[in-house]
Design a protein around this motif. Structure first.
Motif, PDB file in Angstrom:
ATOM      1  N   ALA A 106       0.836  -1.201   0.000  1.00  0.00           N
ATOM      2  CA  ALA A 106       0.000   0.000   0.000  1.00  0.00           C
ATOM      3  C   ALA A 106       0.870   1.250   0.000  1.00  0.00           C
ATOM      4  N   GLU A 107       1.967   1.214   0.761  1.00  0.00           N
ATOM      5  CA  GLU A 107       2.873   2.361   0.771  1.00  0.00           C
ATOM      6  C   GLU A 107       3.479   2.581  -0.606  1.00  0.00           C
ATOM      7  N   ARG A 108       3.906   1.474  -1.200  1.00  0.00           N
ATOM      8  CA  ARG A 108       4.489   1.590  -2.536  1.00  0.00           C
ATOM      9  C   ARG A 108       3.483   2.148  -3.514  1.00  0.00           C
ATOM     10  N   MET A 109       2.279   1.616  -3.381  1.00  0.00           N
ATOM     11  CA  MET A 109       1.216   2.048  -4.274  1.00  0.00           C
ATOM     12  C   MET A 109       1.014   3.542  -4.127  1.00  0.00           C
ATOM     13  N   ASP A 110       0.963   4.007  -2.890  1.00  0.00           N
ATOM     14  CA  ASP A 110       0.751   5.430  -2.660  1.00  0.00           C
ATOM     15  C   ASP A 110       1.874   6.247  -3.274  1.00  0.00           C
ATOM     16  N   ALA A 111       3.089   5.734  -3.108  1.00  0.00           N
ATOM     17  CA  ALA A 111       4.220   6.476  -3.655  1.00  0.00           C
ATOM     18  C   ALA A 111       4.115   6.575  -5.167  1.00  0.00           C
ATOM     19  N   ILE A 112       3.689   5.486  -5.779  1.00  0.00           N
ATOM     20  CA  ILE A 112       3.561   5.507  -7.236  1.00  0.00           C
ATOM     21  C   ILE A 112       2.449   6.447  -7.669  1.00  0.00           C
ATOM     22  N   VAL A 113       1.336   6.353  -6.965  1.00  0.00           N
ATOM     23  CA  VAL A 113       0.221   7.230  -7.319  1.00  0.00           C
ATOM     24  C   VAL A 113       0.648   8.686  -7.164  1.00  0.00           C
ATOM     25  N   GLU A 114       1.354   8.950  -6.089  1.00  0.00           N
ATOM     26  CA  GLU A 114       1.781  10.320  -5.850  1.00  0.00           C
ATOM     27  C   GLU A 114       2.671  10.807  -6.986  1.00  0.00           C
ATOM     28  N   ALA A 115       3.621   9.972  -7.347  1.00  0.00           N
ATOM     29  CA  ALA A 115       4.589  10.428  -8.340  1.00  0.00           C
ATOM     30  C   ALA A 115       3.993  10.479  -9.735  1.00  0.00           C
ATOM     31  N   VAL A 116       3.232   9.459 -10.081  1.00  0.00           N
ATOM     32  CA  VAL A 116       2.793   9.358 -11.464  1.00  0.00           C
ATOM     33  C   VAL A 116       1.487  10.097 -11.709  1.00  0.00           C
ATOM     34  N   LEU A 117       0.510   9.828 -10.853  1.00  0.00           N
ATOM     35  CA  LEU A 117      -0.824  10.309 -11.174  1.00  0.00           C
ATOM     36  C   LEU A 117      -1.134  11.657 -10.547  1.00  0.00           C
ATOM     37  N   VAL A 118      -0.428  12.002  -9.476  1.00  0.00           N
ATOM     38  CA  VAL A 118      -0.738  13.289  -8.867  1.00  0.00           C
ATOM     39  C   VAL A 118       0.286  14.332  -9.258  1.00  0.00           C
ATOM     40  N   LYS A 119       1.556  14.027  -9.012  1.00  0.00           N
ATOM     41  CA  LYS A 119       2.563  15.063  -9.276  1.00  0.00           C
ATOM     42  C   LYS A 119       2.684  15.348 -10.760  1.00  0.00           C
ATOM     43  N   HIS A 120       2.663  14.287 -11.549  1.00  0.00           N
ATOM     44  CA  HIS A 120       2.766  14.493 -12.991  1.00  0.00           C
ATOM     45  C   HIS A 120       1.435  14.238 -13.657  1.00  0.00           C
ATOM     46  N   CYS A 121       0.402  14.824 -13.097  1.00  0.00           N
ATOM     47  CA  CYS A 121      -0.919  14.475 -13.597  1.00  0.00           C
ATOM     48  C   CYS A 121      -1.151  14.996 -14.993  1.00  0.00           C
ATOM     49  N   SER A 122      -0.349  15.938 -15.439  1.00  0.00           N
ATOM     50  CA  SER A 122      -0.591  16.414 -16.795  1.00  0.00           C
ATOM     51  C   SER A 122       0.085  15.519 -17.828  1.00  0.00           C
ATOM     52  N   THR A 123       0.842  14.551 -17.371  1.00  0.00           N
ATOM     53  CA  THR A 123       1.406  13.601 -18.316  1.00  0.00           C
ATOM     54  C   THR A 123       0.329  12.638 -18.792  1.00  0.00           C
ATOM     55  N   PHE A 124      -0.281  12.041 -17.816  1.00  0.00           N
ATOM     56  CA  PHE A 124      -1.307  11.062 -18.143  1.00  0.00           C
ATOM     57  C   PHE A 124      -2.186  10.941 -16.918  1.00  0.00           C
ATOM     58  N   SER A 125      -3.456  10.964 -17.095  1.00  0.00           N
ATOM     59  CA  SER A 125      -4.272  10.808 -15.902  1.00  0.00           C
ATOM     60  C   SER A 125      -5.460   9.924 -16.218  1.00  0.00           C
ATOM     61  N   ILE A 126      -6.095   9.493 -15.163  1.00  0.00           N
ATOM     62  CA  ILE A 126      -7.182   8.541 -15.361  1.00  0.00           C
ATOM     63  C   ILE A 126      -8.450   9.100 -14.754  1.00  0.00           C
ATOM     64  N   GLY A 127      -9.547   8.671 -15.293  1.00  0.00           N
ATOM     65  CA  GLY A 127     -10.828   9.141 -14.813  1.00  0.00           C
ATOM     66  C   GLY A 127     -11.216   8.483 -13.504  1.00  0.00           C
ATOM     67  N   HIS A 128     -12.274   8.985 -12.931  1.00  0.00           N
ATOM     68  CA  HIS A 128     -12.682   8.486 -11.626  1.00  0.00           C
ATOM     69  C   HIS A 128     -12.999   7.011 -11.655  1.00  0.00           C
ATOM     70  N   LYS A 129     -13.749   6.612 -12.653  1.00  0.00           N
ATOM     71  CA  LYS A 129     -14.153   5.201 -12.692  1.00  0.00           C
ATOM     72  C   LYS A 129     -12.950   4.292 -12.844  1.00  0.00           C
ATOM     73  N   VAL A 130     -12.022   4.727 -13.658  1.00  0.00           N
ATOM     74  CA  VAL A 130     -10.818   3.918 -13.840  1.00  0.00           C
ATOM     75  C   VAL A 130     -10.045   3.851 -12.537  1.00  0.00           C
ATOM     76  N   ALA A 131      -9.968   4.974 -11.846  1.00  0.00           N
ATOM     77  CA  ALA A 131      -9.240   4.998 -10.577  1.00  0.00           C
ATOM     78  C   ALA A 131      -9.884   4.054  -9.586  1.00  0.00           C
ATOM     79  N   VAL A 132     -11.200   4.105  -9.522  1.00  0.00           N
ATOM     80  CA  VAL A 132     -11.896   3.221  -8.579  1.00  0.00           C
ATOM     81  C   VAL A 132     -11.693   1.766  -8.967  1.00  0.00           C
ATOM     82  N   PHE A 133     -11.742   1.532 -10.254  1.00  0.00           N
ATOM     83  CA  PHE A 133     -11.521   0.160 -10.696  1.00  0.00           C
ATOM     84  C   PHE A 133     -10.117  -0.316 -10.323  1.00  0.00           C
ATOM     85  N   LEU A 134      -9.146   0.524 -10.551  1.00  0.00           N
ATOM     86  CA  LEU A 134      -7.775   0.132 -10.227  1.00  0.00           C
ATOM     87  C   LEU A 134      -7.618  -0.083  -8.730  1.00  0.00           C
TER      88      LEU A 134
END
Lengths: 729, 537
Positions: free
Chosen positions: A290-318
């Motif tokens: 879970a910690e790793r996951m959070d770190a990845i989410v933070e780095a990829v999906l939040v900090k660099h959210c303008s690179t690539f991001s996912i919609g709510h449903k996709v996020a919930v699914f993941l």
């Protein structure tokens, strides 16, 4: 499968193996996956249709664009960026624990050296070193990977090995495959020698290791043996190797590192006590998934959210996929990759985005002004440009895009601030992320906002100032975080504000607000509450009554006000903004289809509706009727549909035979049209050879069905019956 | 750090009996130097018989017996069979005796040489004075797999060595008075009990026992060292039985002396032993185990002392103080040794680790006792619980436990057992206890799993939905997919044991091997009412 079929099926059918009832409340609107459903017979007609529709649309779209060169390039650019980010994140996470392990190895090595340093001849001969009264102890570290799936940790241990190697240690990596009962200790020793010595050593003799270790270049460095999945190792082989190595430990100071997926009791379960006493264990903990996951989410999906991001449903699914199905970071990364690929293959405008990124990398600056956007749009390939009608749209689009990017930046800052605060109430970023993406919740919040102000002011103004912020009322994780912030102690709050300061440093809009908050903090430290109250009352967001005496409370409410402001102004989910399609992947169904494949269902569908794949002329006419030209196993499976959970082999064979022979008879007597289940005894004995070939075909088809897991062979108890295993889709 | 330090200690190389001061500068030169016959000696400083006897308390009769059987210089001997429990000093005494007698021996541990090929090669390498190194690719002197080859090679090598010995004896004996190494050579097989487990033990055992007769060389002595008595080996093959020498278990007094041997503060340690040894001796009489467990305990014992018990003048008052200090730790240590002494050392180490790592171990400290400290996906958790239930509950009760209402009400209704039923239940319970966790087919597991998921999920679903205002939680129905994958990962983690297929039904049966403790932890993490489903009469 549409949910409407579920209830009646459940009611009507005998339950196959164990008559256990489901709770009635279960019949809910969810998407049941077929392979686990024990309901027996199913209306085949309805479900494949929808299935097919979905699949058809996917293939249609994908086929159209998938192999377009620019799209692949864009995907490559984006994905390499994401991938390298993930790699960095994971490496940073493990850095401290690796360092600890390295220190520990050194300590252990020094401790073993204290036992005595044998001379070279002592070390290479076969009998144990004298003057060493206690039997050798092997230093062992149990590295808890804290995940029952060990896929993630293969890489982790590889990196650990490289890390230790880079510190000059000798490292051998073994996996549980080497510790199999079949090959015994010899295989394991050979692997060990191969790892340490590097060459092909054909003899499994530990004395080789001792001789090797005493070579000039190798001597006086710790030997580390890493076994990354202790659970799977065969206990007896491990026992042998530990006992053997413990005899040699003075001569060959070997140190174990075991990867333990579940509990540290594992060695106790698989090793006998006289082996355990040879081990001198310590324990290290890697970060939880879970910690790793959070770190990845933070780095990829939040900090660099303008690179690539996912919609709510996709996020919930993941998120659900991660929590419920497969708690490995590996699979989530794979899911992200698939999402990314699907995004670029399906969304023509995503090209734009790839271009911007490529440009970004080259120039090293963010060039997202409307003008550059416009330039990119003009350079788009024709088919993508077709979607934009005229220059006006292009202009507005370019502006919208750069606006989107700035908004996204603000959004990610808001999420990061919330996460920072959420660390005190153990909120996972993944959950927070899902909530922050939800368009519904955003609307809910903004509607609450107006209603809340009116109502709460009257009620709570005297009681608790914090209550007036609507963010307090909203449920979920954001509410939880804010409530926690309200109750934080002053010292912790200072820390929090400091960390907010770091996050918001280059976002001027947010930073200004924070600065006022910080100013008031400083005033607070300067023991002047009056001033601070003034400082805040200037802010429009917090119209607080002026009589403030309790300073700590005051500070908390200011922090809450800051969060409230963040949430209201900046936490706008990407899906609510125009042009978000360019960055944002939303198609959850496709991702689901790719990730949670349903092999058994597919097999059944393909067997029953083979003609959709084969597209042969004979079957397309006849539709679903049983034609002898169909594949044998397909005929067999269609026939099996007519049986209960037990299939009488004889009947089955007879109907199979009749269908197969129907073809031949047709030539002679065209009257015969439909397949009959009646036994046909009037076979005119066309050929014995023919008869036996039918039998052989029958047998082969049954075997095939058994291999695919749809049918079970007759048991000894009921030799005449085969058992159906798969029911429904 | 340490790696920077060059490893160049002057390494003593030739370990001849007479000269112990034969220092040569670098190991590089040494490793090239061929081995001599002297390398077959144990080496080290000469040691007197009395020293050996005094350093092995309670072993004097055995030592004298072995010495008597080995006989004076150059006297042939019958094969010896030294046996006794683990850590009773067999190997050490034999090696020390050879050090004392200064005679050449070829030692091979059947643990290190884990099959006959390696055993043969190890013996031949030693006899041929072969050294493995990078230059010869760590190869052996002579490949030897077959027993018949081995005997031939061995005879050849032995004659060679014995001739050398005789030659050197003639040439050296006049120069050195105490340096006589004689012309006998001894083959020592340690951990001999392991040979029985080898693949070809039925051929190799008679061969080794018969070695003495086969070689027909009076200059060769054979010594077997084993954990088990000779009765466990002999199969009436018509060879001369080796002379058995039993090393009995140590008595409490012996152990006391052994433990006291290397202590700095004898008095303090003996008062410590007064306190603890008796209770620990009742559990194990193995020196290695005892010394391992007592070591941390002694450190604890010395804690109240300022200088860790190195040179304290020690009196009865302090004795009392120390004993009250150590009392609470004894029973826990006893329990641990009773389970496995290993865990105690883990905990000690872990604590040390934490102290030493300091702040970096944040997650460990916050970890509460009752929670699961590793990650499992939700569906794996449910599957594990279902497996646990399937193993514990009798299959006949499934229908009543997992009925449409989730099982609770129906069970209460059923609770009016007659006396007979009670009796039957008792026997059933007993039976279950004796049998351990039961096995179950895959279908039953899946059925229970489906029930659990459908029943236990719904309330929590609603709850969460209320909490989160329909935001985050949805689509948990996916729990059902990929179960077989989850099952295999549970099998890999040793939580579920996959048995061989049952001969009657022909299907694979599974068995859950987790403890109730772990199951409860898992259930707690899901907020699943496990106890309601667990059948207890």
């Amino acid at each position: 499968m549409p949910p409407s079929t579920t209830p009646e099926v459940v009611e009507n059918d005998l339950q196959p193996f164990f008559v256990l009832h489901k709770a009635s409340s279960r019949i809910k609107d969810r998407t049941p996956t077929a392979q686990t459903k024990l309901c027996k017979r199913n209306k085949l007609s309805s479900s494949p249709a929808s299935e097919k529709q979905l699949r058809g649309s996917v293939t249609e779209e994908c086929d159209h664009h998938l192999f377009q060169q620019p799209q692949i390039e864009a995907f490559d650019i984006v994905w390499t960026k994401i991938e390298s980010t993930i790699k960095d994140v994971l490496r940073d996470l493990n850095a401290s624990i690796f360092h600890d392990i390295q220190q520990w190895v050194l300590e252990c090595f020094n401790a073993t050296k204290l036992l005595g340093e044998p001379t070279i001849s002592e070390a290479t001969r076969s009998f144990p070193v004298l003057n060493n009264t206690t039997p050798g102890k092997l230093f062992t570290s149990l590295v808890s990977t804290r995940n029952i799936e060990y896929v993630d940790d293969i890489l982790t241990f590889e990196e650990l090995g490289n890390f230790l190697k880079s510190h000059g240690f000798h490292v051998a990596m073994l996996s549980s495959l080497e510790f199999s009962l079949k090959n015994g200790i010899a295989d394991c020793l050979k692997a060990l020698l191969r790892e340490f010595l590097g060459g092909a050593i054909d003899s499994a003799d530990i004395s080789i290791l001792a001789s090797w270790y005493r070579e000039q270049v190798n001597y006086n460095k710790p030997l580390v043996l890493i076994i990354n999945d202790l659970e799977r190792c065969c206990g007896s082989v491990l026992t042998d190797i530990i006992l053997m190595l413990s005899e040699w430990v003075v001569k060959v100071p070997i140190i174990f590192i075991f990867g333990v997926a579940t509990t540290v009791d594992i060695p106790r379960n698989i090793l006998p006590s006289h082996v355990l006493e040879r081990l001198c264990p310590s324990r290290f903990m890697l970060g939880t998934p879970a910690e790793r996951m959070d770190a990845i989410v933070e780095a990829v999906l939040v900090k660099h959210c303008s690179t690539f991001s996912i919609g709510h449903k996709v996020a919930v699914f993941l998120r659900n996929y991660f929590i419920n199905q497969d708690g490995t970071v590996t699979s989530i990364i794979r899911a992200l990759k698939v999402a990314c690929l699907l995004h670029f293959s399906m969304e023509p405008l995503s090209l734009l985005h790839g271009r911007t990124l490529a440009e970004d990398q080259e120039e090293g600056k963010s060039s997202l002004s409307p003008e550059t956007m416009l330039k990119y749009i003009d350079e788009l390939p024709l088919y993508a440009r077709n979607q934009m009608v005229d220059h006006q749209t292009k202009m507005s689009m370019a502006e919208g895009l750069s606006d989107l990017v700035t908004k996204q930046k603000l959004w990610s800052t808001a999420v990061l601030c919330l996460y920072e605060a959420g660390k005190y109430s153990n909120v996972r970023l993944l959950d927070l992320f899902c909530e922050a993406l939800s368009q519904d919740l955003y609307l809910l919040r903004s509607s609450d906002c107006h209603a809340g102000y009116e109502k709460d002011r009257g009620l709570f103004s005297t009681n608790d100032r914090c209550q007036q912020y609507p963010v307090m009322q909203c449920g979920g994780f954001i509410g939880q975080i804010v409530r926690k912030v309200r109750d934080l102690s002053t010292g912790v709050l200072y820390q929090l504000i400091e960390s907010w300061g770091k996050i918001t440093a280059d976002i001027s809009e947010v930073h200004e607000k924070l600065e006022t908050l910080r100013a008031s903090v400083r005033c607070e430290e300067g023991k002047s509450p009056r001033k601070s109250s003034k400082g805040i009352s200037r802010r429009p967001a917090s119209k607080i009554s002026v009589n403030i005496d309790k300073n700590p409370r005051m500070l908390n409410s200011q922090a809450v006000a800051f969060l409230d402001c963040l949430v209201r102004n900046f936490l706008r989910p990407i899906e609510g903004m125009p042009f978000h399609e360019i960055f944002c992947f939303k198609n959850v169904e496709k991702l689901q289809l790719v990730l949670i494949g349903d092999p058994r269902r597919r097999i059944q569908v393909d067997l029953l509706e083979f003609h959709k794949i084969l597209k042969c002329s004979c079957c397309s006419k006849s539709g679903n009727s049983l034609v002898p030209s169909r594949h044998d196993s397909s005929i067999m499976y269609s026939l099996a549909q007519e049986h209960g959970d037990l299939i009488n082999i004889h009947d089955w064979f007879q109907s199979f035979r009749s269908i197969v022979l129907q073809h031949k008879n047709k030539r002679k007597q065209t009257a015969k049209q439909s397949p009959s289940l009646k036994k046909r005894k009037d076979m005119n004995g066309s050929a014995d050879q023919n008869e036996s070939s039918i039998q052989a075909r029958f047998c082969r088809a049954v075997t095939e069905l058994q291999i695919t897991g749809l049918v079970r062979m007759p048991s000894k108890r009921r030799p005449d019956f085969a058992q159906r295993v798969a029911f429904g889709l | 750090m340490d790696k920077d330090k060059t490893p160049q200690l002057p390494v003593r190389m030739t370990r001849s009996s007479a000269s112990s001061s034969n220092h040569i500068a670098t190991a590089e030169v040494n490793s090239l130097e061929p081995l001599t016959i002297n390398d077959l000696l144990v080496g080290g400083d000469p040691i007197s018989l009395d020293d050996i006897i005094s350093s092995f308390p309670g072993r004097s009769s055995q030592i004298r017996e072995v010495v008597r059987l080995l006989g004076p210089l150059n006297s042939p001997m019958l094969p010896l069979f030294v046996y006794g429990g683990p850590s009773t000093g067999k190997t050490s005494i034999i090696l020390q005796l050879f050090r004392h007698l200064n005679r050449p021996l070829v030692y091979s541990s059947c643990r290190t040489c884990h099959n006959q090929g390696i055993l043969f090669e190890s013996i031949l390498n030693q006899l041929r004075l072969h050294r493995k190194n990078a230059a010869n690719g760590y190869s052996t002197a002579k490949r030897c797999e077959r027993p018949s080859d081995f005997v031939n090679f061995l005879r050849e090598a032995l004659t060679n060595v014995v001739n050398n010995l005789k030659k050197s004896e003639n040439s050296i004996s006049n120069k050195m008075t105490n340096g006589k190494i004689g012309n006998m050579i001894y083959l020592v097989f340690d951990n001999f009990q392991l040979v029985r487990e080898w693949e070809k033990s039925s051929t190799i055992l008679p061969l080794l026992f018969n070695l003495h007769d086969l070689l027909k060389m009076p200059e060769v002595g054979v010594i077997f060292i084993s954990n088990t008595s000779p009765d466990t080996f002999y199969t009436n093959m018509g060879y001369v039985e080796p002379v058995p020498i039993l090393f009995p278990e140590y008595t409490e007094g012996d152990i006391r002396q052994i433990l006291l041997r290397n202590q700095l503060n004898q008095k303090l340690y003996s008062s410590f032993l007064d306190l603890v040894l008796h209770s620990f001796y009742r559990i194990t009489n193995q020196v290695s185990q005892l010394s391992a467990t007592l070591k941390p305990l002694y450190e604890k014992y010395c804690e109240p002392l300022n200088d860790k018990g190195k040179g304290v003048a020690h009196n009865s008052e302090m004795n009392l103080r120390l004993s009250t200090h150590i009392k609470p730790h004894i029973s826990s240590a006893l329990n641990e040794i009773f389970k496995i002494s290993y865990i105690s050392s883990t905990e000690v180490e872990t604590q040390k680790e934490e102290k030493w790592k300091g702040k970096s171990s944040r997650s460990e400290q916050s970890k509460e006792l009752g929670s699961l400290d590793f990650h499992m996906s939700t569906s794996a958790k449910y599957l594990l619980i279902s497996a646990f239930l399937a193993s514990r509950n009798p299959a006949t009760l499934d229908a009543s436990l997992f009925d449409s209402k989730g099982g609770f009400d129906n069970r209460k209704r059923k609770r009016k057992p007659s006396e007979k039923a009670l009796e039957r239940k008792e026997t059933l319970e007993e039976e279950m206890l004796m049998k351990g966790p039961g096995t179950f087919p895959l279908e039953r597991l899946l059925a229970i799993f489906q029930c659990l998921v459908s029943v236990a999920e719904d309330p929590s679903d609603n709850e969460e939905q209320n909490n989160n205002a329909s935001g985050v939680q949805s689509g948990s129905g996916d729990l059902m997919s990929d179960i077989l994958l989850q099952l295999s990962s549970l099998c890999n983690a040793n939580f579920i044991f996959k048995g061989r297929s049952c001969p009657i039904e022909g299907s694979t049966r599974y068995r859950s091997t987790i403890s109730e403790d772990l199951a409860l932890k898992v259930a707690r993490s899901l907020k699943f009412p496990l106890s309601k489903y667990l059948y207890r009469s």
